[in-house]
Design an enzyme around this catalytic site. Structure first.
Site, PDB file in Angstrom:
ATOM      1  N   ARG A   1      11.336 -11.219  11.277  1.00  0.00           N
ATOM      2  CA  ARG A   1      12.489 -11.547  12.106  1.00  0.00           C
ATOM      3  C   ARG A   1      12.663 -10.466  13.175  1.00  0.00           C
ATOM      4  O   ARG A   1      12.849  -9.294  12.840  1.00  0.00           O
ATOM      5  CB  ARG A   1      13.712 -11.599  11.193  1.00  0.00           C
ATOM      6  CG  ARG A   1      14.937 -12.242  11.735  1.00  0.00           C
ATOM      7  CD  ARG A   1      15.819 -12.709  10.592  1.00  0.00           C
ATOM      8  NE  ARG A   1      15.176 -13.841   9.957  1.00  0.00           N
ATOM      9  CZ  ARG A   1      15.197 -15.081  10.444  1.00  0.00           C
ATOM     10  NH1 ARG A   1      15.867 -15.357  11.548  1.00  0.00           N
ATOM     11  NH2 ARG A   1      14.567 -16.050   9.826  1.00  0.00           N
TER      12      ARG A   1
ATOM     13  N   ASP B   1      12.115 -17.744  28.154  1.00  0.00           N
ATOM     14  CA  ASP B   1      12.433 -17.410  26.761  1.00  0.00           C
ATOM     15  C   ASP B   1      11.623 -18.357  25.886  1.00  0.00           C
ATOM     16  O   ASP B   1      11.975 -19.522  25.726  1.00  0.00           O
ATOM     17  CB  ASP B   1      13.941 -17.581  26.543  1.00  0.00           C
ATOM     18  CG  ASP B   1      14.349 -17.355  25.094  1.00  0.00           C
ATOM     19  OD1 ASP B   1      13.467 -17.198  24.225  1.00  0.00           O
ATOM     20  OD2 ASP B   1      15.573 -17.352  24.837  1.00  0.00           O
TER      21      ASP B   1
ATOM     22  N   LYS C   1       9.377 -17.190  14.640  1.00  0.00           N
ATOM     23  CA  LYS C   1       9.288 -18.653  14.674  1.00  0.00           C
ATOM     24  C   LYS C   1       7.801 -19.032  14.648  1.00  0.00           C
ATOM     25  O   LYS C   1       7.147 -18.761  13.645  1.00  0.00           O
ATOM     26  CB  LYS C   1      10.079 -19.195  15.856  1.00  0.00           C
ATOM     27  CG  LYS C   1      11.588 -18.841  15.736  1.00  0.00           C
ATOM     28  CD  LYS C   1      12.455 -19.339  16.870  1.00  0.00           C
ATOM     29  CE  LYS C   1      13.891 -18.845  16.713  1.00  0.00           C
ATOM     30  NZ  LYS C   1      14.745 -19.222  17.856  1.00  0.00           N
TER      31      LYS C   1
ATOM     32  N   GLU D   1      14.461   7.022  17.699  1.00  0.00           N
ATOM     33  CA  GLU D   1      15.034   6.635  18.993  1.00  0.00           C
ATOM     34  C   GLU D   1      14.117   7.100  20.119  1.00  0.00           C
ATOM     35  O   GLU D   1      13.617   8.223  20.093  1.00  0.00           O
ATOM     36  CB  GLU D   1      16.429   7.243  19.161  1.00  0.00           C
ATOM     37  CG  GLU D   1      17.485   6.451  18.407  1.00  0.00           C
ATOM     38  CD  GLU D   1      18.870   7.085  18.481  1.00  0.00           C
ATOM     39  OE1 GLU D   1      18.959   8.300  18.687  1.00  0.00           O
ATOM     40  OE2 GLU D   1      19.849   6.346  18.313  1.00  0.00           O
TER      41      GLU D   1
ATOM     42  N   THR E   1      11.234 -14.500  20.221  1.00  0.00           N
ATOM     43  CA  THR E   1      11.414 -14.016  18.854  1.00  0.00           C
ATOM     44  C   THR E   1      10.015 -13.790  18.292  1.00  0.00           C
ATOM     45  O   THR E   1       9.017 -14.223  18.877  1.00  0.00           O
ATOM     46  CB  THR E   1      12.103 -15.067  17.966  1.00  0.00           C
ATOM     47  OG1 THR E   1      11.265 -16.234  17.937  1.00  0.00           O
ATOM     48  CG2 THR E   1      13.473 -15.435  18.482  1.00  0.00           C
TER      49      THR E   1
ATOM     50  N   TYR F   1      13.912   7.537  11.552  1.00  0.00           N
ATOM     51  CA  TYR F   1      14.626   7.418  12.830  1.00  0.00           C
ATOM     52  C   TYR F   1      13.666   7.723  13.968  1.00  0.00           C
ATOM     53  O   TYR F   1      12.952   8.721  13.917  1.00  0.00           O
ATOM     54  CB  TYR F   1      15.809   8.392  12.902  1.00  0.00           C
ATOM     55  CG  TYR F   1      17.106   7.649  13.057  1.00  0.00           C
ATOM     56  CD1 TYR F   1      17.363   6.892  14.201  1.00  0.00           C
ATOM     57  CD2 TYR F   1      18.064   7.661  12.049  1.00  0.00           C
ATOM     58  CE1 TYR F   1      18.535   6.174  14.331  1.00  0.00           C
ATOM     59  CE2 TYR F   1      19.239   6.934  12.169  1.00  0.00           C
ATOM     60  CZ  TYR F   1      19.468   6.190  13.318  1.00  0.00           C
ATOM     61  OH  TYR F   1      20.622   5.484  13.439  1.00  0.00           O
TER      62      TYR F   1
HETATM   63  C1  LIG Z   1      15.904 -18.641  18.329  1.00  0.00           C
HETATM   64  C2  LIG Z   1      16.138 -18.429  19.767  1.00  0.00           C
HETATM   65  C3  LIG Z   1      16.657 -17.221  20.260  1.00  0.00           C
HETATM   66  C4  LIG Z   1      17.339 -16.186  19.418  1.00  0.00           C
HETATM   67  O1  LIG Z   1      16.684 -15.599  18.433  1.00  0.00           O
HETATM   68  P1  LIG Z   1      17.464 -14.732  17.346  1.00  0.00           P
HETATM   69  O2  LIG Z   1      16.356 -13.926  16.776  1.00  0.00           O
HETATM   70  O3  LIG Z   1      18.076 -15.695  16.405  1.00  0.00           O
HETATM   71  O4  LIG Z   1      18.462 -13.891  18.045  1.00  0.00           O
HETATM   72  C5  LIG Z   1      16.725 -17.020  21.634  1.00  0.00           C
HETATM   73  N1  LIG Z   1      16.317 -17.979  22.470  1.00  0.00           N
HETATM   74  C6  LIG Z   1      15.844 -19.159  22.039  1.00  0.00           C
HETATM   75  C7  LIG Z   1      15.429 -20.179  23.047  1.00  0.00           C
HETATM   76  C8  LIG Z   1      15.761 -19.437  20.684  1.00  0.00           C
HETATM   77  O5  LIG Z   1      15.339 -20.623  20.269  1.00  0.00           O
END
Ligand SMILES: *Cc1c(COP(=O)(O)O)cnc(C)c1O
Length: 426
Positions: free
Chosen positions: A228, A193, A222, A49, A219, A47
């Protein structure tokens, strides 16, 4: 053999599935074994935090070093001046930004979900559309390119507090400078994003948003090829316009506001085993081979795109700058749903996807989205892309002939045996 044979035999089956199929889901990738080992480590027991040096629990001295390593490596990858590696996912990273920059009911402006945007950019099904007043821009019908004029007009009319750029199903690069210009005009912040193309941005293959956009989220699983998870970063810190004061009466910087938004704002204990794995992945990005990987991703995507075009498939925007493409199947007389299902039977995994101005429901759709990050990690090259397109075409044009689909499935399995996945695992 682990004791829980029920669960571990399921994991064995999942490994076989990943090894034998062609993985074309644009948001997926295969991490290194080292990333998985860090995730499955003792760091899960702790933990922690708070943040390095400011924890609510004892015994965090080593965890502090792990999290600091992840932060410092990430800053180096993107040339950022500040980063937070605690968001559990991309969606959580966006939530934290909203919490730090907006008050409930504030107007926001993002790319429409049906045009390639993400749920967290204001969709009515998501908290971002329920707690904030969401407005949208789209793409041009003729070209499939971002409709910057619509973005600018909507921004001038609705005066959003936050303009969000970035997408889940858009195959072209972004003009971040242009978005920043209208944001400055209307007094909005810009969030980029980069969940999908982050790996390609990290190596300079795509435009860099960090100078033009106030805040960048991503993220880590990807194109960054990590565990993840999510992250937030800034290249230039600035005073948070919300103006929340710290206990000494100073206006909080955006970095401080973002840290507070992640914890205690919306998360509890950070996933330090995942943060350890993020550190491993960021270290891999800083090594020589990763730039080559991202260049191969783009080369593969372009080879695949032209193979589809030569077989009379309709790609939105006509091609790709990044790792993915969106295909409108309406001239092929098959829905996205049916295409996904029948390709699944051939062990080719992808997802149905709405195309811009789609006339079908999101459960059916007229399109499919295809990405090459995962197969590029496995070592596939341009000539393999042409073979894959030939197999996809074979399945889609014989969707009602199970024997054709079964023959392609055989072919897929033979092909993928040449590209071992996790040979170290039994
Ligand atoms: C995949 C994605 C997310 C979210 O990611 P998670 O890890 O699944 O919550 C946010 N924004 C965009 C543009 C994405 O393609």
């Amino acid at each position: 053999m682990p004791k829980d044979t029920t669960l571990f035999s399921l994991l064995d089956r999942e490994l076989v599935r990943q090894r034998t199929g062609i993985e074309l889901i644009a948001s997926e990738n295969f991490t290194s074994l080292a990333v998985m080992q860090a995730m499955g480590s003792v760091a899960t027991n702790k933990y922690a935090e708070g943040y390095p040096g400011k924890r609510y629990y004892g015994g965090c001295e080593i965890i502090d070093e792990i999290e600091t390593l992840a932060i410092e490596r990430l800053k180096k990858v993107f040339g950022a001046s500040w980063a937070n590696v605690q968001p559990h996912s991309g969606a959580q990273a966006n939530t934290a930004v909203f919490l730090a920059c907006l008050k409930p009911g504030d107007p926001i402006l993002g790319l429409d979900l049906s045009m390639g945007g993400h749920l967290t950019h204001g969709s009515p099904a998501n908290y971002s559309g329920k707690h904030y007043r969401a407005f949208f821009y789209g793409v041009h019908k003729e070209t499939g390119l971002i409709n910057y004029e619509q973005l600018e007009e909507t921004a001038r009319r609705e005066k959003p507090k936050l303009i969000i750029c970035g997408a889940s199903a858009y195959s072209r690069d972004w003009d971040y400078k242009r978005i920043r210009a209208v944001a400055d005009e209307v007094g909005a912040l810009v969030l980029a994003d980069i969940a999908h193309p982050a790996g390609l941005i990290a190596t300079g293959v795509l435009n860099d948003p960090l100078d033009h956009c106030h805040i960048v989220t991503s993220t880590t699983h990807k194109t960054l090829r990590g565990p993840r998870g999510g992250l937030i970063m800034l290249r230039h810190d600035f005073d948070n316009p919300l103006g929340a004061k710290d206990p000494k009466g100073n206006i909080r910087s955006m970095s401080a506001a973002l840290d507070l938004a992640v914890f205690p704002g919306m998360q509890g204990g950070p996933l330090e085993h995942v943060i350890a794995a993020k550190a491993v992945a960021f270290g891999e990005i800083l090594e020589d081979g990763f730039k080559q990987y991202t260049q191969q991703v783009v080369a593969n995507a372009q080879a695949m795109a032209s193979a589809f075009v030569s077989r009379d498939y309709h790609l939105i925007s006509g091609g790709t700058d990044n790792h993915l493409m969106l295909i409108d199947l309406r001239n092929k007389n098959i829905t996205g749903k049916k295409a996904q299902e029948v390709l699944d039977q051939a062990h080719i995994t992808l997802n149905k996807n709405a195309v811009p101005f789609d006339d079908k429901s999101p459960f059916v759709t007229s399109g499919i989205r295809i990405g090459v990050p995962a197969i590029t990690t496995r070592g596939l090259r341009e000539t393999d892309m042409e073979n894959i397109v030939a197999m996809i075409d074979e399945v889609l044009t014989h969707a009602d002939q199970p024997e054709v689909v079964a023959a392609v499935r055989e072919h897929v399995q033979t092909m993928m045996q040449q590209f071992p996945l996790y040979p170290e695992l039994s």
